[in-house]
Design a protein around this motif. Structure first.
Motif, PDB file in Angstrom:
ATOM      1  N   MET A   1       0.847  -1.189   0.000  1.00  0.00           N
ATOM      2  CA  MET A   1       0.000   0.000   0.000  1.00  0.00           C
ATOM      3  C   MET A   1       0.883   1.239   0.000  1.00  0.00           C
ATOM      4  N   ALA A   2       0.402   2.290  -0.619  1.00  0.00           N
ATOM      5  CA  ALA A   2       1.126   3.560  -0.647  1.00  0.00           C
ATOM      6  C   ALA A   2       0.941   4.259   0.688  1.00  0.00           C
ATOM      7  N   ALA A   3       2.031   4.500   1.393  1.00  0.00           N
ATOM      8  CA  ALA A   3       1.907   5.014   2.752  1.00  0.00           C
ATOM      9  C   ALA A   3       3.062   5.933   3.118  1.00  0.00           C
ATOM     10  N   ASP A   4       2.812   6.776   4.124  1.00  0.00           N
ATOM     11  CA  ASP A   4       3.832   7.563   4.816  1.00  0.00           C
ATOM     12  C   ASP A   4       3.505   7.431   6.297  1.00  0.00           C
ATOM     13  N   LEU A   5       4.368   6.771   7.047  1.00  0.00           N
ATOM     14  CA  LEU A   5       4.080   6.433   8.436  1.00  0.00           C
ATOM     15  C   LEU A   5       4.856   7.282   9.436  1.00  0.00           C
ATOM     16  N   HIS A   6       5.245   8.489   9.013  1.00  0.00           N
ATOM     17  CA  HIS A   6       6.003   9.359   9.930  1.00  0.00           C
ATOM     18  C   HIS A   6       5.766  10.813   9.528  1.00  0.00           C
ATOM     19  N   MET A   7       4.798  11.463  10.189  1.00  0.00           N
ATOM     20  CA  MET A   7       4.420  12.827   9.840  1.00  0.00           C
ATOM     21  C   MET A   7       4.086  13.620  11.104  1.00  0.00           C
ATOM     22  N   HIS A   8       4.355  14.926  11.052  1.00  0.00           N
ATOM     23  CA  HIS A   8       4.128  15.792  12.211  1.00  0.00           C
ATOM     24  C   HIS A   8       3.207  16.963  11.858  1.00  0.00           C
ATOM     25  N   SER A   9       2.355  17.313  12.786  1.00  0.00           N
ATOM     26  CA  SER A   9       1.372  18.381  12.565  1.00  0.00           C
ATOM     27  C   SER A   9       1.561  19.494  13.591  1.00  0.00           C
ATOM     28  N   THR A  10       0.652  20.452  13.556  1.00  0.00           N
ATOM     29  CA  THR A  10       0.673  21.560  14.515  1.00  0.00           C
ATOM     30  C   THR A  10       0.402  21.094  15.939  1.00  0.00           C
ATOM     31  N   ALA A  11       0.012  19.845  16.124  1.00  0.00           N
ATOM     32  CA  ALA A  11      -0.151  19.327  17.482  1.00  0.00           C
ATOM     33  C   ALA A  11       1.197  19.219  18.191  1.00  0.00           C
ATOM     34  N   SER A  12       2.284  19.159  17.428  1.00  0.00           N
ATOM     35  CA  SER A  12       3.623  19.230  18.026  1.00  0.00           C
ATOM     36  C   SER A  12       4.408  20.316  17.313  1.00  0.00           C
ATOM     37  N   ASP A  13       5.364  19.945  16.451  1.00  0.00           N
ATOM     38  CA  ASP A  13       6.220  20.969  15.842  1.00  0.00           C
ATOM     39  C   ASP A  13       6.101  21.009  14.325  1.00  0.00           C
ATOM     40  N   GLY A  14       4.979  20.533  13.789  1.00  0.00           N
ATOM     41  CA  GLY A  14       4.765  20.589  12.347  1.00  0.00           C
ATOM     42  C   GLY A  14       4.107  21.889  11.919  1.00  0.00           C
ATOM     43  N   GLN A  15       4.101  22.132  10.624  1.00  0.00           N
ATOM     44  CA  GLN A  15       3.578  23.382  10.063  1.00  0.00           C
ATOM     45  C   GLN A  15       2.081  23.318   9.776  1.00  0.00           C
ATOM     46  N   TYR A  16       1.578  22.133   9.423  1.00  0.00           N
ATOM     47  CA  TYR A  16       0.193  22.003   8.969  1.00  0.00           C
ATOM     48  C   TYR A  16      -0.668  21.297  10.005  1.00  0.00           C
ATOM     49  N   SER A  17      -1.950  21.629   9.995  1.00  0.00           N
ATOM     50  CA  SER A  17      -2.886  20.989  10.911  1.00  0.00           C
ATOM     51  C   SER A  17      -3.051  19.518  10.525  1.00  0.00           C
ATOM     52  N   PRO A  18      -3.549  18.696  11.443  1.00  0.00           N
ATOM     53  CA  PRO A  18      -3.768  17.286  11.103  1.00  0.00           C
ATOM     54  C   PRO A  18      -4.645  17.100   9.871  1.00  0.00           C
ATOM     55  N   GLY A  19      -5.718  17.876   9.780  1.00  0.00           N
ATOM     56  CA  GLY A  19      -6.601  17.771   8.624  1.00  0.00           C
ATOM     57  C   GLY A  19      -5.919  18.159   7.328  1.00  0.00           C
ATOM     58  N   GLU A  20      -5.100  19.217   7.378  1.00  0.00           N
ATOM     59  CA  GLU A  20      -4.369  19.647   6.185  1.00  0.00           C
ATOM     60  C   GLU A  20      -3.379  18.572   5.742  1.00  0.00           C
ATOM     61  N   LEU A  21      -2.738  17.917   6.700  1.00  0.00           N
ATOM     62  CA  LEU A  21      -1.785  16.855   6.353  1.00  0.00           C
ATOM     63  C   LEU A  21      -2.469  15.722   5.601  1.00  0.00           C
TER      64      LEU A  21
ATOM     65  N   LYS B   1      11.190  21.894   7.864  1.00  0.00           N
ATOM     66  CA  LYS B   1      12.201  21.069   7.192  1.00  0.00           C
ATOM     67  C   LYS B   1      12.007  21.211   5.686  1.00  0.00           C
ATOM     68  N   PRO B   2      12.572  22.274   5.111  1.00  0.00           N
ATOM     69  CA  PRO B   2      12.306  22.576   3.696  1.00  0.00           C
ATOM     70  C   PRO B   2      12.755  21.496   2.721  1.00  0.00           C
ATOM     71  N   GLU B   3      13.682  20.640   3.155  1.00  0.00           N
ATOM     72  CA  GLU B   3      14.213  19.619   2.257  1.00  0.00           C
ATOM     73  C   GLU B   3      13.379  18.344   2.263  1.00  0.00           C
ATOM     74  N   VAL B   4      12.367  18.256   3.122  1.00  0.00           N
ATOM     75  CA  VAL B   4      11.613  17.016   3.289  1.00  0.00           C
ATOM     76  C   VAL B   4      10.199  17.149   2.725  1.00  0.00           C
ATOM     77  N   GLU B   5       9.849  16.260   1.820  1.00  0.00           N
ATOM     78  CA  GLU B   5       8.498  16.211   1.260  1.00  0.00           C
ATOM     79  C   GLU B   5       7.767  14.972   1.773  1.00  0.00           C
ATOM     80  N   ILE B   6       6.446  14.995   1.677  1.00  0.00           N
ATOM     81  CA  ILE B   6       5.662  13.810   2.013  1.00  0.00           C
ATOM     82  C   ILE B   6       6.110  12.664   1.110  1.00  0.00           C
ATOM     83  N   ALA B   7       6.279  11.492   1.692  1.00  0.00           N
ATOM     84  CA  ALA B   7       6.742  10.328   0.929  1.00  0.00           C
ATOM     85  C   ALA B   7       5.553   9.499   0.460  1.00  0.00           C
ATOM     86  N   ARG B   8       5.767   8.752  -0.617  1.00  0.00           N
ATOM     87  CA  ARG B   8       4.777   7.775  -1.093  1.00  0.00           C
ATOM     88  C   ARG B   8       5.504   6.455  -1.235  1.00  0.00           C
TER      89      ARG B   8
END
Length: 269
Positions: A1-21, A252-259
């Protein structure tokens, strides 16, 4: 399956809200994603609801820091939000983070970086304060050019480690997730900075605690590292997970969402 199992949101130190992610993950073509904020799963319900609307399977996750090594992190997946074990551990770690912010501010002042803690708190917007929040204010105030420089010069140095927060043991982290009915993966093993032999010893020890997987696929792993981690997973009967560690381009400007294509029946069943 296409997945990304490591992402951060505004609930900690990420830029985007959980819904936006979740929306961004859908646009990336993900079928599964895990929200793994630091020491909290407070954004999980929003992400899960967004996933139900958009047709993306969202796993409740968390990233926990263990004390044995400066960058030994444990990823927990699919645990019960009501379980006392994970609630108690996250509460303990959040309290340590909250206390640490004063020591980080004092440490930076000693280095000639005078950061107003209120500005850091405002930037965090009520989320748990992490080093990226300090880094972003340092960039804003012109002390450094980017977040990477903030970490290299101040926030990820040997001297900084002397004021790092109190952490739980790896065994406590693994047990909290497992007792809550979840699965556990060893995050970005390269960050522990161990040679192959000692790293394998650590994997064996973690498996003894209940480790289920190794995060073999990670943007900063070299091909040689990835091959070795896959070898360790196969040798020790562990699963392979992967993720981007996405925080957003401002953090982290060098990191994009993975597939990443992964076999996840063991995790989703």
């Amino acid at each position: 399956m296409a997945a990304d199992l490591h992402m951060h949101s505004t609930a900690s130190d990420g830029q985007y809200s959980p819904g936006e992610l979740v929306k961004m993950g859908k646009e990336k073509g993900l079928q599964v994603l895990a929200l793994t904020d630091h020491d909290t799963f407070s954004g999980a319900q929003e992400a899960i609801a967004a996933g139900e609307r958009l047709g993306v399977k969202v796993l409740r996750g968390v990233e926990l820091s263990a004390r044995e090594y400066p960058s030994l992190h444990i990823l927990g997946y699919g645990f019960s939000a009501d379980a006392p074990s994970i609630q108690a551990l996250c509460k303990k770690m959040q309290a340590a983070r909250d206390e640490r912010k004063y020591r980080i501010a004092a440490f930076l002042r000693e280095k000639g970086v005078d950061i107003d803690l209120r500005e850091v708190e405002e930037l965090a917007g009520g989320a748990i304060i992490g080093r990226p929040h300090f880094a972003q204010v340092m960039v804003r105030r012109g002390y450094v050019q980017n977040n990477r420089e903030a970490f290299d010069r101040y926030l990820d140095t040997e001297e900084y480690q002397k004021i790092e927060r109190r952490k739980s043991s790896a065994q406590e982290c693994v047990a909290a997730v497992k007792n809550a009915g979840g699965k556990v993966s060893f995050a970005h093993p390269y960050q522990v900075k161990l040679e192959n032999g000692p790293l394998e010893d650590l994997v064996i020890k973690l498996k003894g605690y209940g480790l289920d997987a190794i995060e073999c696929y990670y943007p900063k792993h070299t091909p040689e590292q990835q091959a070795f981690y896959l070898h360790l997973a196969e040798k020790h009967g562990l699963h392979a997970t992967g993720g981007s560690d996405f925080h957003g381009e401002r953090v982290k400007p060098e990191v994009e969402i993975a597939r990443l294509e992964m076999e996840l029946d063991w995790l989703l069943g």
